[in-house]
Design a protein around this motif. Structure first.
Motif, PDB file in Angstrom:
ATOM      1  N   VAL A   1       0.744  -1.121  -0.050  1.00 56.89           N
ATOM      2  CA  VAL A   1       0.176  -0.045   0.160  1.00 56.89           C
ATOM      3  C   VAL A   1       0.757   1.280  -0.054  1.00 56.89           C
ATOM      4  N   GLY A   2       0.309   2.237  -0.142  1.00 52.08           N
ATOM      5  CA  GLY A   2       0.942   3.718  -0.492  1.00 52.08           C
ATOM      6  C   GLY A   2       0.350   4.573  -1.183  1.00 52.08           C
ATOM      7  N   GLU A   3       0.516   5.790  -1.045  1.00 47.67           N
ATOM      8  CA  GLU A   3      -0.227   6.669  -2.037  1.00 47.67           C
ATOM      9  C   GLU A   3       0.115   6.639  -3.424  1.00 47.67           C
ATOM     10  N   SER A   4      -0.424   7.457  -4.268  1.00 45.01           N
ATOM     11  CA  SER A   4      -0.354   7.231  -5.761  1.00 45.01           C
ATOM     12  C   SER A   4       1.176   8.046  -5.785  1.00 45.01           C
ATOM     13  N   GLY A   5       2.058   7.543  -6.844  1.00 47.81           N
ATOM     14  CA  GLY A   5       3.338   7.870  -6.876  1.00 47.81           C
ATOM     15  C   GLY A   5       4.252   7.622  -5.926  1.00 47.81           C
ATOM     16  N   CYS A   6       4.065   6.505  -5.099  1.00 51.87           N
ATOM     17  CA  CYS A   6       4.973   6.128  -4.246  1.00 51.87           C
ATOM     18  C   CYS A   6       5.820   4.948  -4.703  1.00 51.87           C
ATOM     19  N   GLY A   7       5.589   4.542  -6.016  1.00 47.93           N
ATOM     20  CA  GLY A   7       6.687   3.561  -6.574  1.00 47.93           C
ATOM     21  C   GLY A   7       5.970   2.271  -6.553  1.00 47.93           C
ATOM     22  N   LYS A   8       4.775   1.824  -6.005  1.00 46.15           N
ATOM     23  CA  LYS A   8       4.431   0.695  -5.823  1.00 46.15           C
ATOM     24  C   LYS A   8       3.991  -0.090  -7.210  1.00 46.15           C
ATOM     25  N   SER A   9       3.372   0.678  -8.111  1.00 45.47           N
ATOM     26  CA  SER A   9       3.251  -0.119  -9.451  1.00 45.47           C
ATOM     27  C   SER A   9       4.428  -0.368 -10.072  1.00 45.47           C
ATOM     28  N   THR A  10       5.471   0.678  -9.805  1.00 50.97           N
ATOM     29  CA  THR A  10       6.740   0.310 -10.345  1.00 50.97           C
ATOM     30  C   THR A  10       7.452  -1.002  -9.788  1.00 50.97           C
ATOM     31  N   LEU A  11       7.332  -0.958  -8.622  1.00 47.28           N
ATOM     32  CA  LEU A  11       7.860  -2.115  -7.720  1.00 47.28           C
ATOM     33  C   LEU A  11       7.279  -3.308  -8.439  1.00 47.28           C
ATOM     34  N   GLY A  12       5.945  -3.571  -8.493  1.00 45.24           N
ATOM     35  CA  GLY A  12       5.152  -4.485  -9.010  1.00 45.24           C
ATOM     36  C   GLY A  12       5.864  -5.040 -10.355  1.00 45.24           C
ATOM     37  N   ARG A  13       5.814  -3.973 -11.384  1.00 45.61           N
ATOM     38  CA  ARG A  13       6.340  -4.203 -12.609  1.00 45.61           C
ATOM     39  C   ARG A  13       7.838  -4.641 -12.578  1.00 45.61           C
ATOM     40  N   THR A  14       8.712  -4.360 -11.561  1.00 45.42           N
ATOM     41  CA  THR A  14      10.031  -4.646 -11.558  1.00 45.42           C
ATOM     42  C   THR A  14      10.115  -6.157 -11.009  1.00 45.42           C
ATOM     43  N   LEU A  15       9.230  -6.389 -10.087  1.00 50.82           N
ATOM     44  CA  LEU A  15       9.254  -7.951  -9.665  1.00 50.82           C
ATOM     45  C   LEU A  15       8.684  -8.611 -10.713  1.00 50.82           C
ATOM     46  N   ALA A  16       7.753  -8.320 -11.532  1.00 55.67           N
ATOM     47  CA  ALA A  16       7.368  -9.286 -12.740  1.00 55.67           C
ATOM     48  C   ALA A  16       8.352  -9.005 -13.864  1.00 55.67           C
ATOM     49  N   ARG A  17       9.337  -8.419 -13.710  1.00 58.80           N
ATOM     50  CA  ARG A  17      10.536  -8.292 -14.595  1.00 58.80           C
ATOM     51  C   ARG A  17      10.157  -7.648 -15.814  1.00 58.80           C
ATOM     52  N   LEU A  18       9.051  -6.781 -15.898  1.00 49.84           N
ATOM     53  CA  LEU A  18       8.647  -5.923 -17.038  1.00 49.84           C
ATOM     54  C   LEU A  18       9.484  -4.743 -16.755  1.00 49.84           C
ATOM     55  N   HIS A  19      10.212  -4.424 -15.933  1.00 52.49           N
ATOM     56  CA  HIS A  19      11.281  -3.460 -15.751  1.00 52.49           C
ATOM     57  C   HIS A  19      12.598  -4.307 -15.233  1.00 52.49           C
ATOM     58  N   ASP A  20      13.662  -3.683 -15.827  1.00 54.36           N
ATOM     59  CA  ASP A  20      14.817  -4.327 -15.291  1.00 54.36           C
ATOM     60  C   ASP A  20      15.381  -3.519 -13.961  1.00 54.36           C
ATOM     61  N   PRO A  21      15.591  -4.195 -13.001  1.00 52.08           N
ATOM     62  CA  PRO A  21      15.918  -3.370 -11.501  1.00 52.08           C
ATOM     63  C   PRO A  21      17.242  -2.754 -12.015  1.00 52.08           C
ATOM     64  N   THR A  22      17.359  -1.715 -11.454  1.00 46.40           N
ATOM     65  CA  THR A  22      18.546  -0.860 -11.364  1.00 46.40           C
ATOM     66  C   THR A  22      19.756  -1.550 -10.522  1.00 46.40           C
ATOM     67  N   GLU A  23      19.023  -1.821  -9.580  1.00 41.21           N
ATOM     68  CA  GLU A  23      20.119  -2.449  -8.517  1.00 41.21           C
ATOM     69  C   GLU A  23      19.325  -3.464  -7.831  1.00 41.21           C
ATOM     70  N   GLY A  24      19.858  -4.063  -6.956  1.00 42.87           N
ATOM     71  CA  GLY A  24      19.446  -5.410  -6.029  1.00 42.87           C
ATOM     72  C   GLY A  24      19.061  -6.605  -6.648  1.00 42.87           C
TER      73      GLY A  24
END
Lengths: 304, 364
Positions: B54-77
């Protein structure tokens, strides 16, 4: 199950049966559009009529387009022998018009197809990948855009010489940038839609996403552009022929006919006016037909 | 639900930064601006578990989801799925991963290609992964339609002919087609009516039991998250500020941000005795996030001299269950006495941080 569903069940198997690579249900929609929409009907009729008369010109034309008849110079009389009159060498205008359609339509369609193929590919990849590829491709396109098309066409014809293919590419070259820019813009907006992400997440490759998900959703304005530019390409070919840079000075094309008649417009108006009318009707027909195509392929349009 | 075995998905200090799109000249001649959308998130999801984010809009939760699904490449980690490091998979191996990790999207209309019949959309994953073709595929698609509560005979229709809830069912059927182990649901019900929300949530719960699914359930609606999640992670500006079992988070929130979020849930009973916590201002820009604790600019319990300077680590709360995914909070108040916390009254927001009040805080 509603009637519509049953019809669709019959038309589309799970794979979506295809005719010439077009989904049969879309083809079905096209037929329906043409049947129901008067404008679509007119456009379709014109395109088919002119297309057929061009293809079968050797069989249909009443005279040899090159045969001169000095007894019939600049004859306007709509006789059964020369329904549209003759030109300054007594050549049958109708026959010349039909033969001219072969070149004019082929160059027009060919040029735009060439421009669309190259331009859309550039636009799709530039828009989809963005970044340096986008910069590279679109700046190259900007350079093309900076030159007037006529100048480019004249240069190309001057370098490669006259002839059907050269004229076609010379005209088509000028359309690459327009198609590229339009396609790219459409891709940029489609790229934001979640279905491209969804496609990625089910495991489609970039190329599959570009051609299966992105391209079909950019196609509506491209069809309109295609038809508008086909009309323009016919005019462009006419312009080149008029300037004497066309396929071959002696070959009858609509532009050439128009150009040849120019000198006699005060004595024999029909020599230049009639090819002009032919161009106008064709352009109108192609535009109407293009609208029908766009409507048919837009599945979001309400069912009729 | 956690049985002590290795978790299905583990994220360690995952970061995703975006470079702000700039024109060619800017790119050549100036430094690019970086959005810290996800900035060091660690979490884990066990088999058959639902982790609410959970979090407000713009807190990066969608980006996190997409990164976990590897729709984005993680920058680090590092992201590990089933013990395998998936953070830099590509090509055929990434495609293999797609069979195990699927996504459900927020906007059910935008996530369905408007020019494809829905049966085609649901059948596509089967085709892509060579799971089924021809008759077999048709049969499987019909099955999937029934599974998510849709009439299989409607599969030749186009997405715009369905209602929002039906579209989301189509999205779920598509995700389910490859029989994944983990589904990342990015606000799957936010775009739907409340009555439809309940149906979709119940469907997701039923499928979870039936297919032994794990969910990462991203949402901004806390009541939904409370209902579906086994554990919750609260995000603020690209970081997890509090995480733990759902009950702990909702009964004993420790982080001031979590508390304010919980207070924002409208209550039917009209509870009294709660201290009103109203957050002021907007979240700061993720391009230039605040120093120290990212929440310090808006925190109602700001500690002068600490919060703006030192970034608090996620620490287990005293008395929390010591077995693995415990209740952890990133807040300086954990190091302080609770009586002190109750008595504290913070500075005004304008006087905070790198500015006027404290000396020696400005380091850049």
């Amino acid at each position: 199950m509603s009637v519509a569903d049953r019809v669709r069940e019959r038309l589309a198997t799970e794979e979506g049966s295809r005719v010439l690579g077009i989904r049969s249900d879309l083809l079905d929609r096209l037929v329906k559009t043409i049947r129901l929409d008067l404008r679509a009907k007119i456009g379709f009729t014109i395109v088919v009529l002119f297309g057929l008369s061009a293809v079968f010109a050797p069989m249909l034309a009443p005279h040899d387009p090159m045969a001169q008849a000095f007894g019939m110079l600049q004859s306007p009389n709509p006789s059964s022998a020369n329904p549209l009159g003759t030109d300054s060498f007594g050549r049958d205008l109708l026959s010349r018009l039909m033969y001219g359609a072969r070149i004019s339509l082929a160059v027009g369609l060919g040029a735009v197809t060439f421009g669309a193929l190259v331009g859309i590919l550039i636009g799709l990849f530039a828009g989809y990948y963005g970044g340096w590829l986008d910069d590279l491709l679109m700046r190259a396109v900007d350079v093309m855009w900076a030159f007037p098309w006529l100048l480019i066409a004249i240069i190309l014809v001057a370098i490669f010489g006259q002839g059907f293919w050269n004229v076609m590419f010379a005209v088509g070259f000028a359309y690459i940038d327009d198609f590229a820019r339009l396609a790219r813009g459409e891709v940029l907006s489609v790229r934001e839609e979640e279905y491209t992400l969804a496609a990625e997440s089910i495991g489609l490759s970039d190329t599959e996403i570009i051609f299966e998900e992105v391209f079909p959703n950019t196609v509506a304005p491209l069809i309109v552009q295609f038809t508008v530019f086909t009309a323009r390409a016919i005019l462009a070919e006419s312009t080149l022929s008029f300037l004497g840079l066309g396929v071959k000075p002696t070959t009858p094309t609509w532009g050439a006919l128009l150009g040849q008649g120019r000198g006699f417009i005060t004595q024999a108006w029909w020599i230049s006016i009639i090819p002009g009318i032919a161009i106008m009707i064709t352009v109108l027909g192609i535009n109407l037909f293009g609208d029908a195509l766009r409507d048919a392929f837009d599945v979001k349009e309400t069912e009729t | 639900m956690t049985d002590g075995s290795d978790p299905l998905l583990v994220a360690e200090d995952v970061k995703k930064h975006f470079t702000v799109e700039q024109g060619m000249l800017d790119r050549l001649f100036s430094d690019s601006e970086v959005v810290h959308a996800v900035d060091g998130v660690s979490l884990e999801v066990a088999t058959e578990e639902t982790l609410g984010v959970v979090g407000e809009s713009g807190c990066g939760k969608s980006t996190l989801g997409r990164t976990l699904a590897r729709l984005h490449d993680p920058t680090e980690g590092v992201i590990r799925f089933d013990g395998e490091d998936i953070s830099s998979l590509s090509g055929a191996r990434l495609k293999e991963l797609r069979k195990d990790v699927q996504m459900i999207f927020q906007d059910p209309l935008s996530s369905l290609n408007p020019r494809k019949a829905v049966g085609e959309i649901v059948g596509k994953p089967l085709e892509v992964h060579d799971i089924a073709t021809g008759e077999e595929k048709t049969a499987r698609v019909r099955e999937l339609f029934e599974e998510v509560g849709l009439n299989p005979d409607t599969r030749h229709r186009y997405p715009h002919e369905f209602s929002g809830g039906q579209r989301q069912r189509i999205g779920i059927a598509r995700a389910l087609a490859v029989e994944p182990k983990l589904i990342i649901a990015d606000e799957p019900v936010s775009a739907l009516d409340v009555s439809v929300q309940a149906q979709i949530i119940n469907l997701m719960k039923r499928l979870q039991a039936e297919y032994q699914l794990s969910y990462v359930f991203i949402a901004h609606d806390l009541s939904v998250v409370k209902h579906v999640s086994d554990r919750v992670a609260v995000m603020y500006l690209g970081e997890v500020v509090e995480t733990g079992p759902t009950d702990d988070i909702f009964e004993r929130p420790e982080h001031p941000y979590t508390r304010s979020l919980l207070h924002a849930i409208p209550s039917v009973e009209g509870e009294t005795g709660r201290r009103e916590i109203l957050l002021e201002g907007n979240p700061p820009s993720p391009i230039d996030p605040p120093t120290g604790c990212r929440f310090h600019t808006r925190c109602p319990e700001y500690i002068d001299g600490e919060c703006a300077k030192v970034d608090p680590e996620l620490t287990a709360v005293d008395g929390a269950d010591t077995s693995a995914p415990a209740h952890r909070v990133a807040c300086h108040w954990l190091e302080h006495d609770s009586s002190e916390r109750a008595a504290q009254s913070p500075f005004d927001r304008d006087e905070r941080g790198d500015g006027a009040v404290d000396t020696g805080l400005t380091d850049d």
